[in-house]
Design a protein around this motif. Sequence first.
Motif, short mmCIF file in Angstrom:
data_model
loop_
_atom_site.label_atom_id
_atom_site.label_comp_id
_atom_site.label_asym_id
_atom_site.label_seq_id
_atom_site.Cartn_x
_atom_site.Cartn_y
_atom_site.Cartn_z
N TYR A 26 -23.51 -56.37 84.24
CA TYR A 26 -23.31 -57.80 84.80
C TYR A 26 -24.09 -57.76 86.39
O TYR A 26 -24.03 -56.70 86.98
N ARG A 65 -14.00 -56.29 82.54
CA ARG A 65 -15.38 -57.02 82.23
C ARG A 65 -15.06 -58.23 83.27
O ARG A 65 -16.13 -58.79 83.64
N PHE A 68 -15.90 -57.29 86.80
CA PHE A 68 -17.18 -57.15 87.11
C PHE A 68 -18.14 -58.31 87.03
O PHE A 68 -19.05 -58.55 87.97
N TRP A 71 -17.30 -60.35 90.41
CA TRP A 71 -18.03 -59.52 91.43
C TRP A 71 -19.49 -59.62 91.60
O TRP A 71 -19.91 -59.92 92.58
N SER A 72 -20.14 -59.37 90.46
CA SER A 72 -21.50 -59.32 90.29
C SER A 72 -22.17 -60.99 90.51
O SER A 72 -23.32 -61.16 91.03
N ILE A 107 -23.50 -54.27 87.73
CA ILE A 107 -22.41 -53.34 87.43
C ILE A 107 -22.50 -52.97 85.94
O ILE A 107 -22.18 -53.84 85.12
N THR A 108 -22.53 -52.00 85.74
CA THR A 108 -22.38 -51.47 84.26
C THR A 108 -21.24 -50.50 83.92
O THR A 108 -20.94 -49.46 84.33
N PRO A 109 -20.17 -51.13 83.24
CA PRO A 109 -19.06 -50.38 82.68
C PRO A 109 -19.54 -49.04 82.12
O PRO A 109 -20.61 -48.88 81.09
N TYR A 119 -17.43 -47.16 86.24
CA TYR A 119 -18.28 -47.89 86.24
C TYR A 119 -19.56 -47.50 87.01
O TYR A 119 -19.38 -46.75 88.18
N VAL A 121 -22.70 -48.78 89.82
CA VAL A 121 -23.29 -49.96 90.52
C VAL A 121 -24.57 -49.67 91.02
O VAL A 121 -24.84 -48.69 91.63
#
Length: 546
Positions: A26, A65, A68, A71-72, A107-109, A119, A121
């Motif tokens: 994201y 998800r 994220f 937020w992103s 952001i990557t889970p 996650y 960042v």
Amino acid sequence: MNGAAKGAIVGGAFLAMLGGAGYGVYALVGDGGADGGKSTSAAGPAAPAKGSGPVSDKDAAQTARAFFAAWSAGDARAGADLTNNPAEAQGALGDFRNKAYVSKVAITPGAQTGTTVAYSVAAEVTYEGVTKPLVYESKLTVVRGNTSGLPLVDWQPSVLHPQLQKGEKLRGGAPASPPVKAVDRNGKELTAEKYPSLRPVLDSLRTTYGKKLGGASGAELWIEPAAQDAPRRSLLTLVEGTPGRIETVLDADVQAAAEKAVLKFPQASVVAVQPSTGDVLAIADHRGDGFPASISGGRAPGSTMKIVTAAMLLDRGLVSADKVAECPPEVSWEGRTFKNLKGFKLDNETFATSFAQSCNTAFIKQIKPVHDIDALPKEALEVFGIGVEWKVGVPTVDGKVPDATGPAAAAAYIGQGQIQMNPLTMASITATARTGVFRQPVVVDASMDGRQLAKASRRMKPAVAAQLVRMMKLTATDGTARGAMASVGGSDKGAKTGSAEVDGAQNPDSWFTGFSGDVAAAAFVEGGGHGADAAGPIVAAVLNAG
């Protein structure tokens, strides 16, 4: 690894990562995003509907998800509504962009364990035309809303950044205090990258002395502390400032040994002090919470406190190192029974042997002959400087030996009850025992700013000091500290072990303090068990380096 260091490694890969972002990444791109209250991005993943009972793994993943994505996208309101504390979360998410100056974020889970989702960042921080990457990892947990029934992110400051604690905030810009270049007693530079445990110390030095050293501020991302007098913690340097040079009395070689030693145990702390001067040679912590327990903590020190109790009893002529001291398996005082470890006893042995073998009952049996209920606090204050304010050059917690009555007074004789110490205060107590004179510990020489150092009201009697040192040496060679101190070379060495029971804890805290030549050190390992098992090897490693 801190965020700044990780960011330096990722560097120019950030834009490529955003451009090729695939499933599960994201990203917010550009400076034209939301202002913290409205979203201009496309709708992200939908959050699950309300329900009852435990949150399922699937709902946790879906909620994470959606969070994220909001937020992103810079949509603080939408992100906050997905948490169980929307008021606090909205302010923090809005500040992430507007006050921490984060201009881009992906952001990557990561791995999911039940309802906890990890996650990564990858962000860019931009201030006055300067952009630097910031990369870190964190995790969040999804819980069921108490009233809404919705699966919601359990809002904690660490959701935004793993180093954030309650009441703290991310901030960026030009800090009020210029940077400092700290050096040790031999002119070697001390950096948080090389000596991670010193980060709180260096931050404190900067806050206290930065403006006085003629440096100039640059631009940074930092953590604003909750307490007004606490130091800021720098996370990322955007523009290098001009540092002022500050000389400390730390020793880089001893510090390096301390840093390495505490890594062997979780929740471990150690401090080394030079008895002849009071100079602090090393400060090290290995803790998940980043708290400098070495100098700011407060826990019952267990039998290491017997150094002070023994000094008091020797001072009053109630015991002598060479005279027999009764050590039964147990003893009672005002309705409470105190026992020795595994119920051991000593028959017709001296007080020195009781000290070396850490016999609790030999000490507690003396409480009635002492009569004076404040005898131990007076000894700690008047001889060891515990109870007066220390001005070390950085913030410290300087020990506590309060007046006590009944069973609490007996517990204090063996370092339990209301006694509060940390490795700094125990290292100082050992240094005082070593020389017979209290010298207030310092990290920065008092001549730096003219501050008045704490003083004890009286010196230890020479006969008391001689017996105390002899008993600590016996402990190191033939007592409970023998195994841990075996690796410390030379014959001029002494020690005292301690383990402290803590309410609700599965294992006691491990304490150990010792000296070798002109170095005294004390260590504490939370939940580490017996003193010689965990804290002992840490102290031995530090003494060998000194």
